[in-house]
Write a protein that holds these residues in place. Structure first.
Motif, PDB file in Angstrom:
ATOM      1  N   UNK A 151       0.828  -1.212   0.000  1.00 56.31           N
ATOM      2  CA  UNK A 151       0.000   0.000   0.000  1.00 56.31           C
ATOM      3  C   UNK A 151       0.858   1.256   0.000  1.00 56.31           C
ATOM      4  N   UNK A 152       1.874   1.272   0.843  1.00 59.36           N
ATOM      5  CA  UNK A 152       2.718   2.459   0.951  1.00 59.36           C
ATOM      6  C   UNK A 152       3.669   2.627  -0.233  1.00 59.36           C
ATOM      7  N   UNK A 153       4.221   1.522  -0.735  1.00 61.31           N
ATOM      8  CA  UNK A 153       5.152   1.606  -1.864  1.00 61.31           C
ATOM      9  C   UNK A 153       4.457   2.044  -3.152  1.00 61.31           C
ATOM     10  N   UNK A 154       3.206   1.650  -3.321  1.00 63.07           N
ATOM     11  CA  UNK A 154       2.483   1.958  -4.559  1.00 63.07           C
ATOM     12  C   UNK A 154       1.676   3.257  -4.483  1.00 63.07           C
ATOM     13  N   UNK A 155       1.598   3.878  -3.319  1.00 62.81           N
ATOM     14  CA  UNK A 155       0.823   5.115  -3.171  1.00 62.81           C
ATOM     15  C   UNK A 155       1.383   6.202  -4.086  1.00 62.81           C
ATOM     16  N   UNK A 156       0.481   6.948  -4.728  1.00 63.75           N
ATOM     17  CA  UNK A 156       0.868   8.035  -5.629  1.00 63.75           C
ATOM     18  C   UNK A 156       0.287   9.350  -5.112  1.00 63.75           C
ATOM     19  N   UNK A 157       0.835  10.425  -5.585  1.00 64.82           N
ATOM     20  CA  UNK A 157       0.427  11.759  -5.142  1.00 64.82           C
ATOM     21  C   UNK A 157      -1.007  12.075  -5.579  1.00 64.82           C
ATOM     22  N   UNK A 158      -1.651  12.939  -4.807  1.00 61.73           N
ATOM     23  CA  UNK A 158      -3.001  13.397  -5.145  1.00 61.73           C
ATOM     24  C   UNK A 158      -2.986  13.996  -6.551  1.00 61.73           C
ATOM     25  N   UNK A 159      -4.047  13.736  -7.294  1.00 60.23           N
ATOM     26  CA  UNK A 159      -4.158  14.272  -8.649  1.00 60.23           C
ATOM     27  C   UNK A 159      -3.535  13.392  -9.716  1.00 60.23           C
ATOM     28  N   UNK A 160      -2.963  12.252  -9.353  1.00 59.70           N
ATOM     29  CA  UNK A 160      -2.372  11.351 -10.339  1.00 59.70           C
ATOM     30  C   UNK A 160      -3.487  10.746 -11.191  1.00 59.70           C
ATOM     31  N   UNK A 161      -3.438  10.938 -12.512  1.00 60.66           N
ATOM     32  CA  UNK A 161      -4.497  10.394 -13.380  1.00 60.66           C
ATOM     33  C   UNK A 161      -4.619   8.876 -13.249  1.00 60.66           C
ATOM     34  N   UNK A 162      -5.854   8.406 -13.192  1.00 63.36           N
ATOM     35  CA  UNK A 162      -6.126   6.986 -13.136  1.00 63.36           C
ATOM     36  C   UNK A 162      -5.974   6.353 -11.763  1.00 63.36           C
ATOM     37  N   UNK A 163      -5.563   7.132 -10.777  1.00 62.28           N
ATOM     38  CA  UNK A 163      -5.379   6.578  -9.437  1.00 62.28           C
ATOM     39  C   UNK A 163      -6.734   6.351  -8.766  1.00 62.28           C
ATOM     40  N   UNK A 164      -6.817   5.323  -7.957  1.00 66.96           N
ATOM     41  CA  UNK A 164      -8.027   4.992  -7.211  1.00 66.96           C
ATOM     42  C   UNK A 164      -7.747   5.250  -5.732  1.00 66.96           C
ATOM     43  N   UNK A 165      -8.556   6.084  -5.102  1.00 64.36           N
ATOM     44  CA  UNK A 165      -8.392   6.344  -3.668  1.00 64.36           C
ATOM     45  C   UNK A 165      -8.990   5.166  -2.906  1.00 64.36           C
ATOM     46  N   UNK A 166      -8.178   4.548  -2.048  1.00 63.87           N
ATOM     47  CA  UNK A 166      -8.641   3.411  -1.259  1.00 63.87           C
ATOM     48  C   UNK A 166      -8.380   3.674   0.219  1.00 63.87           C
ATOM     49  N   UNK A 167      -9.142   3.012   1.056  1.00 68.35           N
ATOM     50  CA  UNK A 167      -8.942   3.068   2.502  1.00 68.35           C
ATOM     51  C   UNK A 167      -8.625   1.666   2.984  1.00 68.35           C
ATOM     52  N   UNK A 168      -7.681   1.551   3.893  1.00 69.84           N
ATOM     53  CA  UNK A 168      -7.328   0.256   4.461  1.00 69.84           C
ATOM     54  C   UNK A 168      -7.029   0.436   5.941  1.00 69.84           C
ATOM     55  N   UNK A 169      -7.584  -0.407   6.745  1.00 68.01           N
ATOM     56  CA  UNK A 169      -7.299  -0.435   8.177  1.00 68.01           C
ATOM     57  C   UNK A 169      -7.100  -1.888   8.563  1.00 68.01           C
ATOM     58  N   UNK A 170      -5.882  -2.219   8.957  1.00 68.02           N
ATOM     59  CA  UNK A 170      -5.572  -3.585   9.361  1.00 68.02           C
ATOM     60  C   UNK A 170      -4.855  -3.504  10.702  1.00 68.02           C
ATOM     61  N   UNK A 171      -5.360  -4.186  11.681  1.00 72.06           N
ATOM     62  CA  UNK A 171      -4.706  -4.260  12.992  1.00 72.06           C
ATOM     63  C   UNK A 171      -4.667  -5.727  13.396  1.00 72.06           C
ATOM     64  N   UNK A 172      -3.492  -6.281  13.416  1.00 76.37           N
ATOM     65  CA  UNK A 172      -3.316  -7.689  13.788  1.00 76.37           C
ATOM     66  C   UNK A 172      -2.584  -7.730  15.114  1.00 76.37           C
ATOM     67  N   UNK A 173      -3.167  -8.387  16.114  1.00 77.62           N
ATOM     68  CA  UNK A 173      -2.515  -8.467  17.406  1.00 77.62           C
ATOM     69  C   UNK A 173      -3.004  -9.694  18.166  1.00 77.62           C
ATOM     70  N   UNK A 174      -2.130 -10.272  18.997  1.00 80.60           N
ATOM     71  CA  UNK A 174      -2.565 -11.403  19.807  1.00 80.60           C
ATOM     72  C   UNK A 174      -3.458 -10.918  20.947  1.00 80.60           C
ATOM     73  N   UNK A 175      -4.390 -11.753  21.340  1.00 82.18           N
ATOM     74  CA  UNK A 175      -5.304 -11.446  22.434  1.00 82.18           C
ATOM     75  C   UNK A 175      -4.902 -12.294  23.634  1.00 82.18           C
ATOM     76  N   UNK A 176      -4.702 -11.659  24.772  1.00 86.80           N
ATOM     77  CA  UNK A 176      -4.330 -12.381  25.986  1.00 86.80           C
ATOM     78  C   UNK A 176      -5.445 -13.358  26.354  1.00 86.80           C
TER      79      UNK A 176
END
Length: 189
Positions: A145-170
């Protein structure tokens, strides 16, 4: 025991504007004034939050440019910096998860109707080897996600949202197993 830097770092990230800044500064380097315009915030407010992110090591000064007799400092987010903040601080973890969930709710209001959603939610038991693989895949997703992110206004870019939280539960904090309801008696109505 977590260091004061780790504790402060988790709390630094647990702020909605700072989460937005980290996302924004993934695709391009920006000054406080540029980020403020894009986010509809005051330059002073964004500048304060950028300084806090820089102190925590989450954004780095990448350029200083002369602008109208002053110096514009441009910052960029290093997505791998977040893992350095991991600690056993339960309060910091809860604050971060609260900020992430608030941001997810806010972002969901901008969902593009009719577009597909990739979704999963789970609290499961995994073998240690599978847990390691899941964490590795989570890191890989974050890097992609971070490596492929492009600047605002880049033609053809798709704005996406991602929230991932992985953690062990006691184990003591895990949700209790639900009991199956007793079988119904069809003649007892």
């Amino acid at each position: 025991m977590p260091t004061p830097h780790e504790l402060e770092g988790l709390r630094v990230v647990a702020h909605p504007l700072r989460l937005k800044l980290l996302s924004l500064l993934t695709a391009e380097s920006l000054s406080a004034a540029e980020a403020a315009r894009m986010l509809g915030e005051s330059q002073a407010n964004v500048s304060y939050h950028l300084r806090r992110l820089a102190q925590a090591g989450l954004v780095h000064l990448v350029e200083e440019a002369r602008v109208r007799g002053g110096v514009a400092k441009r910052y960029r987010h290093d997505p791998s910096s977040g893992e350095a903040l991991a600690s056993g601080d339960a309060d910091g973890h809860r604050a971060l998860m609260s900020a992430l969930s608030s941001e997810l709710v806010q972002r969901s209001g901008r969902y593009e109707p009719g577009e597909p959603i990739v979704f999963t939610d789970a609290e499961v038991l995994l073998p240690a080897q599978a847990w390691q693989r899941v964490r590795d895949l989570g890191r890989e997703l974050g890097r992609l996600l971070h490596d492929e992110a492009v600047a605002a206004g880049t033609p053809g870019a798709v704005r996406v949202a991602a929230t991932v939280a992985l953690f062990p539960v006691a184990p003591a904090l895990a949700a209790p197993a639900t009991e199956a309801p007793p079988p119904s008696d069809p003649g007892a109505e």
